[in-house]
Design a protein around this motif. Structure first.
Motif, PDB file in Angstrom:
ATOM      1  N   ARG A 145       4.726   2.522   7.253  1.00 24.05           N
ATOM      2  CA  ARG A 145       3.926   3.704   7.547  1.00 24.05           C
ATOM      3  C   ARG A 145       2.860   3.925   6.471  1.00 24.05           C
ATOM      4  N   ALA A 146       1.607   4.132   6.898  1.00 19.97           N
ATOM      5  CA  ALA A 146       0.533   4.500   5.981  1.00 19.97           C
ATOM      6  C   ALA A 146       0.559   6.014   5.791  1.00 19.97           C
ATOM      7  N   ASP A 147       0.263   6.474   4.567  1.00 18.55           N
ATOM      8  CA  ASP A 147       0.337   7.911   4.301  1.00 18.55           C
ATOM      9  C   ASP A 147      -0.997   8.518   3.885  1.00 18.55           C
ATOM     10  N   VAL A 148      -2.082   7.710   3.939  1.00 18.58           N
ATOM     11  CA  VAL A 148      -3.415   8.218   3.630  1.00 18.58           C
ATOM     12  C   VAL A 148      -4.325   7.946   4.821  1.00 18.58           C
ATOM     13  N   ASP A 149      -5.016   8.961   5.293  1.00 21.94           N
ATOM     14  CA  ASP A 149      -5.934   8.818   6.429  1.00 21.94           C
ATOM     15  C   ASP A 149      -7.337   8.634   5.878  1.00 21.94           C
ATOM     16  N   SER A 150      -7.748   7.372   5.763  1.00 24.17           N
ATOM     17  CA  SER A 150      -9.085   7.083   5.254  1.00 24.17           C
ATOM     18  C   SER A 150      -9.607   5.817   5.906  1.00 24.17           C
ATOM     19  N   ALA A 151     -10.837   5.445   5.584  1.00 26.28           N
ATOM     20  CA  ALA A 151     -11.453   4.244   6.154  1.00 26.28           C
ATOM     21  C   ALA A 151     -11.027   2.979   5.443  1.00 26.28           C
ATOM     22  N   GLU A 152     -10.257   3.095   4.366  1.00 27.90           N
ATOM     23  CA  GLU A 152      -9.828   1.936   3.604  1.00 27.90           C
ATOM     24  C   GLU A 152      -8.638   1.247   4.260  1.00 27.90           C
ATOM     25  N   VAL A 153      -8.398   0.000   3.829  1.00 28.32           N
ATOM     26  CA  VAL A 153      -7.205  -0.736   4.246  1.00 28.32           C
ATOM     27  C   VAL A 153      -6.516  -1.236   2.991  1.00 28.32           C
ATOM     28  N   GLY A 154      -5.329  -0.711   2.717  1.00 31.26           N
ATOM     29  CA  GLY A 154      -4.570  -1.134   1.553  1.00 31.26           C
ATOM     30  C   GLY A 154      -4.221   0.013   0.644  1.00 31.26           C
ATOM     31  N   GLY A 205       2.788  -8.172  -3.087  1.00 28.24           N
ATOM     32  CA  GLY A 205       3.323  -7.030  -2.362  1.00 28.24           C
ATOM     33  C   GLY A 205       2.879  -5.689  -2.910  1.00 28.24           C
ATOM     34  N   LYS A 206       2.009  -5.694  -3.919  1.00 31.48           N
ATOM     35  CA  LYS A 206       1.523  -4.441  -4.488  1.00 31.48           C
ATOM     36  C   LYS A 206       0.313  -3.895  -3.741  1.00 31.48           C
ATOM     37  N   ASP A 207      -0.156  -4.638  -2.750  1.00 33.16           N
ATOM     38  CA  ASP A 207      -1.298  -4.216  -1.946  1.00 33.16           C
ATOM     39  C   ASP A 207      -1.237  -4.949  -0.619  1.00 33.16           C
ATOM     40  N   PHE A 208      -2.085  -4.560   0.318  1.00 30.23           N
ATOM     41  CA  PHE A 208      -2.235  -5.335   1.548  1.00 30.23           C
ATOM     42  C   PHE A 208      -3.684  -5.282   1.995  1.00 30.23           C
ATOM     43  N   GLY A 209      -4.077  -6.250   2.817  1.00 27.83           N
ATOM     44  CA  GLY A 209      -5.419  -6.297   3.366  1.00 27.83           C
ATOM     45  C   GLY A 209      -5.347  -6.517   4.862  1.00 27.83           C
ATOM     46  N   ALA A 210      -6.462  -6.335   5.535  1.00 27.25           N
ATOM     47  CA  ALA A 210      -6.503  -6.466   6.990  1.00 27.25           C
ATOM     48  C   ALA A 210      -6.414  -7.920   7.419  1.00 27.25           C
ATOM     49  N   VAL A 211      -5.635  -8.185   8.434  1.00 27.16           N
ATOM     50  CA  VAL A 211      -5.646  -9.481   9.102  1.00 27.16           C
ATOM     51  C   VAL A 211      -6.777  -9.451  10.117  1.00 27.16           C
ATOM     52  N   ARG A 212      -7.639 -10.443  10.047  1.00 31.55           N
ATOM     53  CA  ARG A 212      -8.772 -10.506  10.971  1.00 31.55           C
ATOM     54  C   ARG A 212      -8.582 -11.730  11.849  1.00 31.55           C
ATOM     55  N   SER A 213      -8.173 -11.498  13.079  1.00 28.69           N
ATOM     56  CA  SER A 213      -7.820 -12.616  13.948  1.00 28.69           C
ATOM     57  C   SER A 213      -8.023 -12.254  15.407  1.00 28.69           C
ATOM     58  N   SER A 232       9.213  -1.491  -0.290  1.00 27.96           N
ATOM     59  CA  SER A 232       9.680  -0.435  -1.187  1.00 27.96           C
ATOM     60  C   SER A 232       8.547   0.492  -1.589  1.00 27.96           C
ATOM     61  N   GLY A 233       7.382  -0.091  -1.889  1.00 29.67           N
ATOM     62  CA  GLY A 233       6.249   0.718  -2.314  1.00 29.67           C
ATOM     63  C   GLY A 233       5.750   1.665  -1.252  1.00 29.67           C
ATOM     64  N   MET A 234       5.975   1.312   0.013  1.00 31.56           N
ATOM     65  CA  MET A 234       5.507   2.146   1.116  1.00 31.56           C
ATOM     66  C   MET A 234       6.603   3.042   1.677  1.00 31.56           C
ATOM     67  N   GLY A 235       7.724   3.104   0.979  1.00 34.49           N
ATOM     68  CA  GLY A 235       8.763   4.054   1.373  1.00 34.49           C
ATOM     69  C   GLY A 235       9.734   3.569   2.412  1.00 34.49           C
ATOM     70  N   GLY A 236       9.838   2.265   2.600  1.00 31.21           N
ATOM     71  CA  GLY A 236      10.801   1.735   3.555  1.00 31.21           C
ATOM     72  C   GLY A 236      10.206   1.478   4.923  1.00 31.21           C
ATOM     73  N   ASP A 257      -2.468   6.695  -5.121  1.00 31.70           N
ATOM     74  CA  ASP A 257      -1.009   6.687  -5.076  1.00 31.70           C
ATOM     75  C   ASP A 257      -0.474   6.484  -3.666  1.00 31.70           C
ATOM     76  N   GLY A 258      -1.339   6.194  -2.711  1.00 32.11           N
ATOM     77  CA  GLY A 258      -0.896   6.049  -1.332  1.00 32.11           C
ATOM     78  C   GLY A 258      -1.389   4.777  -0.674  1.00 32.11           C
ATOM     79  N   TRP A 259      -1.263   4.750   0.645  1.00 30.00           N
ATOM     80  CA  TRP A 259      -1.581   3.566   1.437  1.00 30.00           C
ATOM     81  C   TRP A 259      -2.387   3.973   2.664  1.00 30.00           C
ATOM     82  N   SER A 260      -3.471   3.248   2.916  1.00 30.47           N
ATOM     83  CA  SER A 260      -4.356   3.579   4.031  1.00 30.47           C
ATOM     84  C   SER A 260      -4.501   2.387   4.975  1.00 30.47           C
ATOM     85  N   ALA A 261      -4.630   2.673   6.259  1.00 32.57           N
ATOM     86  CA  ALA A 261      -4.771   1.629   7.281  1.00 32.57           C
ATOM     87  C   ALA A 261      -5.937   1.944   8.211  1.00 32.57           C
ATOM     88  N   ARG A 262      -7.040   2.371   7.624  1.00 27.60           N
ATOM     89  CA  ARG A 262      -8.267   2.669   8.370  1.00 27.60           C
ATOM     90  C   ARG A 262      -8.021   3.673   9.505  1.00 27.60           C
TER      91      ARG A 262
END
Length: 467
Positions: free
Chosen positions: A247-256, A203-211, A77-81, A260-265
């Motif tokens: 879908r991520a809506d922020v283009d940055s080097a961060e993950v999570g 579910g209010k944030d996410f982090g990278a899976v490293r595997s 829900s937080g990421m818009g579906g 007000d948005g979401w970034s996936a590096r």
């Protein structure tokens, strides 16, 4: 859509594994990628030995851990579906090159015998492929018995960030991503990256899976991948839901979460883990085949009843130690699509297990021929040398056979440094992909054009070629 111990062991490095327990992921920032040293590709491993004792099979037992639906719904829900697989495919922005357009170094990585019927090379303009390692493959032929996901033919390829490349940012180490390949037009494959993540903070944030994605299976609506990193060393498999791509809506080097948005590096899409399977006895041990095994690769067997996930353990190939291959049946319950068969205590038991004298396995596949009482097991051996071909053995309890090629009759006829195996039942094709290997000094230095090729061989041609 319809759904359906005997020898001493030596090892290079230590396997690190990421951990998901209950609703939370322990995310790690480092990974160790095991390489294989030079081994004799002509050494016949002989027949499989079935493991029947309960003590041996208990070492393979898993516990299922599922993330709470509320956590997943909050993130969604937080990421818009959600975003469908079809939307990811329609936004594919990297063309793959057909076999005729591959460089000579890339074509040299293809098998000698039997020859590849189809081959593709990655987008030469995709700079990220220089810093990542292709590890695993699965297809919509695994997902559904008609070979499609909805109207689409899809290939998924799992890649892990190359931790051995000097100077890489610490934030990248061990990251895992999947190439979603639009395979509807066999002459025009193209792909889009999806980063694998894990929900945090309910579910209010996410982090990278490293595997290290040594193997992956897309069955029904779930993607199961090997999890071979992490400080706790006890995780075996991660689970992802193909209906929960976000879908991520922020283009940055961060993950999570970022403001007000979401970034996936820098990646546009993410897929959050929805569960995991861990070994009930604790940590795996890649140094001792009498201990709990570290998962090396996985694949799907649609010829078993019910359908099953098969696995091989991860070893170095610088010895003569045997390895184990085994299977878990999938659940047949209507409310457990794509999950393994578990009991009331969420335990998953291995249904069949064998020991093979083949070493340095990079892939495994089980397939029962029509009319046969038991399956053949295909085990892919990969040489540690970049310029040497591997071997694909067909093993059962009676014998081991492989194609022979060259004037010396060597068994080293398979691709160069191939990874996991996947059988597309609807087309009869065996898929795999190659990864450049360490050089003679065991340093990870890719050539100008890495020998990375995605290719298919009819399984019937493999069977026709074995001696």
């Amino acid at each position: 859509m319809t759904h359906r111990g005997r020898h001493r062991r030596r090892t290079k490095g230590r396997v690190l594994r990421a951990t998901l327990s209950g609703a939370a992921l322990a995310l790690t920032a480092a990974a160790t990628i095991i390489t294989t040293s030079q081994a004799a590709g002509s050494d016949n491993p002989g027949p499989l030995t079935q493991l029947t004792s309960s003590s041996e099979k208990d070492k393979l037992q898993l516990h299922e851990n599922l993330v709470a639906e509320s956590t997943l719904d909050t993130l969604q829900s937080g990421m818009g579906g959600t975003v469908g697989v079809d939307s990811v495919l329609r936004s594919a922005n990297h063309p793959m090159r057909n076999k005729a357009d591959c460089a000579a170094t890339e074509s040299a990585a293809l098998p000698v015998e039997p020859a590849a019927s189809r081959a593709y090379c990655w987008d030469s303009g995709d700079a990220t492929t220089q810093k990542w390692l292709p590890q695993s493959v699965t297809t919509s032929g695994d997902a559904d018995n008609d070979g499609k996901w909805g109207p689409d033919r899809v290939i998924l390829a799992g890649w892990t960030h190359n931790d051995h490349k000097a100077g890489e940012p610490a934030a990248d180490k061990g990251l895992a991503k999947v190439a979603f390949i639009d395979a509807n037009d066999p002459k025009n494959l193209k792909y889009r990256w999806v980063l694998l993540v894990a929900p945090l903070a309910g579910g209010k944030d996410f982090g990278a899976v490293r595997s290290h994605l040594g193997g992956m299976v897309w069955y029904q609506d779930k993607l199961i991948v090997t999890a071979k990193n992490g400080a706790d060393h006890d995780n075996a498999l991660f689970v992802f839901d193909m209906n929960r791509i976000l879908r991520a809506d922020v283009d940055s080097a961060e993950v999570g979460k970022v403001g007000d948005g979401w970034s996936a590096r820098g990646y546009q899409y993410v897929m959050p883990a929805t569960g995991s399977y861990n070994l009930t006895g604790g940590a795996c041990d890649a140094r001792n085949n009498n201990a709990r095994p570290c998962f090396g690769s996985i694949s799907l067997d649609r010829t078993s009843t019910p359908d099953s996930l098969v696995a091989n353990e991860s070893f170095s190939s610088d010895g003569t130690e045997p390895a184990r291959v085994w299977r878990y049946h999938y659940s047949t319950a209507s409310d457990r699509s794509g999950l393994l068969g578990s009991d009331a205590r969420n335990l998953v038991n291995a249904d069949e297990a064998y020991e093979t004298e083949a070493v340095g396995l990079q892939g495994v596949l089980s397939h029962k021929p029509s009319g046969a009482s038991k399956a053949d097991w295909y085990t892919g051996y990969s040489s540690g040398s970049r310029d040497r071909h591997g071997t694909l053995w067909r093993q059962n309890e009676s014998a081991a056979k492989a194609a022979q090629c060259g004037s010396g009759g060597t068994y080293a006829c398979w691709g160069q440094h191939t990874e996991s195996l996947s059988y597309w039942q609807e087309t009869g094709e065996l898929w795999t992909l190659t990864e450049w290997a360490a050089d003679k000094d065991n340093k990870w230095k890719p050539p100008a054009i890495p020998e990375r090729v995605l290719y298919a061989v009819p399984l019937s041609a493999v069977d026709d070629s074995v001696q």
